[in-house]
Design a protein around this motif. Structure first.
Motif, short mmCIF file in Angstrom:
data_model
loop_
_atom_site.label_atom_id
_atom_site.label_comp_id
_atom_site.label_asym_id
_atom_site.label_seq_id
_atom_site.Cartn_x
_atom_site.Cartn_y
_atom_site.Cartn_z
N GLU A 1 0.88 -1.07 0.20
CA GLU A 1 0.00 -0.48 -0.33
C GLU A 1 0.83 1.22 -0.37
N HIS B 1 -8.92 2.03 -0.07
CA HIS B 1 -8.00 2.58 0.20
C HIS B 1 -8.35 3.84 1.25
N HIS C 1 -4.89 -1.24 7.06
CA HIS C 1 -5.24 -1.28 8.08
C HIS C 1 -5.90 -2.53 9.38
N ASP D 1 2.82 1.67 3.74
CA ASP D 1 2.58 2.64 3.57
C ASP D 1 2.76 3.61 3.53
MN MN Z 1 -2.80 4.68 2.61
#
Ligand code: MN
Ligand code: 1DF
Length: 348
Positions: A18, A185, A238, A311
């Motif tokens: 991600e 997302h 997440h 991330d």
């Molecule tokens: Mn992200």
């Protein structure tokens, strides 16, 4: 920070799933919307800050998002990341009027495809879309796949609309037909949800992102998207945006509501909610490099549905990689977490 080895010396490649970028053109567009006083509180909170502040964090993030070459690769090397699966950052082009969104989306996909071609062993791209025009999205997903993209990025709600509305389903139809997973997302909560978050500074990645995205995914499930598109693969970050933790109660209360016909909009589904989570959903640990959360999802969803993500550049924490290397998982499970599951889900 000592550089970690890359190249699989630890028994697996590390694939980060991600990772974000932005084009100068989209960033300019965000700045223009911010300057005009664009009426979207979640966007204003996010990009009103990141596009204008010269504090350390937003400056690092802007530089990191814009760089699709040497600096990004140096940061990957320093963290021990072999491959980055990269997508246009949130909220993508969802905030623009249709024509501008389509033009910026095509251009962003061209730029990302170029960067991936230049670094084929390090970068993998996701196709950006402009859900304001679902028919365009279907064509663009096909064009992206032909350019080597391995997934589609859906940057959350579309000007306060969620994609469980059937008018958006050509996106899911195209993705399923081409076996391109959709990465759902987060962005800031939609207009009718955001106020109590905003009042306490909780609308961003700290909590509001996850609430909006978990809600979005749940709406897709209860509206039957995965009955209509049973082979659709959907990835959320997440740690699953909290849905795995809620799975028992979701199943119980959903079944109870259907049995008593409490809501006319809800039709019976073929599977339980947790069965869709285990059949159609894959979970990454972007921003949540936390052993208890990883193990919980391993136990409830399965070792074949969990993936590593960093991330970058929002949460560039090279030391988290060593912590994830030390996860108390079986060696085969750890290899699946860092490498094998991503190779399978994204058809690498
Ligand atoms: Mn992200
Ligand atoms: C933030 C976090 C921003 C994530 C992001 O995109 C993002 C942040 C605008 O910290 O504001 O992708 N994230 O996924 O955690």
């Amino acid at each position: 920070m000592q550089a970690l080895a890359t190249g699989g010396q630890q028994g697996y490649l590390r694939i980060a799933t991600e990772e974000a970028f932005i084009t100068p053109q989209v960033l300019d567009g965000y700045r223009r919307l911010v300057a005009q006083g664009y009426d979207d509180p979640g966007f204003e909170s996010l990009w009103g800050f990141y596009s204008t502040s010269d504090a350390d964090r937003p400056t690092f993030i802007r530089d990191g998002l814009l760089d699709m070459g040497a600096q990004r690769i140096a940061h990957m090397d320093a963290a021990g990341i072999d491959r980055a699966i990269i997508a246009l950052t949130a909220p993508g082009t969802h905030v623009f009027d249709r024509d501008e969104a389509v033009a910026l989306t095509i251009d962003a996909n061209d730029q990302l495809a170029q960067a991936c071609l230049a670094h084929p062993d390090r970068f993998v791209g996701m196709t950006a879309i402009a859900p304001q025009d679902p028919a365009f999205c279907a064509r663009e997903i096909e064009r992206g796949a032909a350019m080597g993209m391995k997934a589609v990025i859906l940057n959350g709600h579309v000007r306060d609309e969620y994609t469980d509305d059937p008018k958006f389903w050509p996106i899911f139809e195209a993705a399923e037909a081409l076996d391109q997973p959709i990465y759902l997302h987060p962005q800031g909560p939609s207009r009718h949800l955001i106020q109590p978050f905003l009042e306490r500074g909780l609308d961003g990645a700290i909590f509001g992102f996850g609430v909006d995205t978990g809600l979005h995914l749940l709406r897709l499930i209860v509206m039957g998207v995965f009955d209509r598109f049973p082979k659709l693969k959907l990835v959320v970050g997440h740690g699953g945006e909290a849905l795995p933790y809620w799975a028992f109660r979701l199943d119980y209360m959903h079944a109870a509501g259907i049995r008593s016909q409490r809501y006319p909009i809800l039709q019976p589904l073929k599977l339980t909610i947790s069965e869709y989570l285990r059949r159609n959903i894959y979970v990454t640990f972007s921003g949540m490099p936390w052993e208890p959360a990883v193990k919980f999802c391993r136990d409830t969803l399965g070792a074949d549905r969990i993936m590593y993500a960093m991330d970058y550049p929002y949460q560039y924490q090279p030391q988290e990689v060593a912590a994830m290397d030390a996860l108390a998982l079986e060696p085969a499970e750890k290899k699946a977490f860092f490498q094998g599951n991503a190779e399978h889900v994204f058809n690498l």
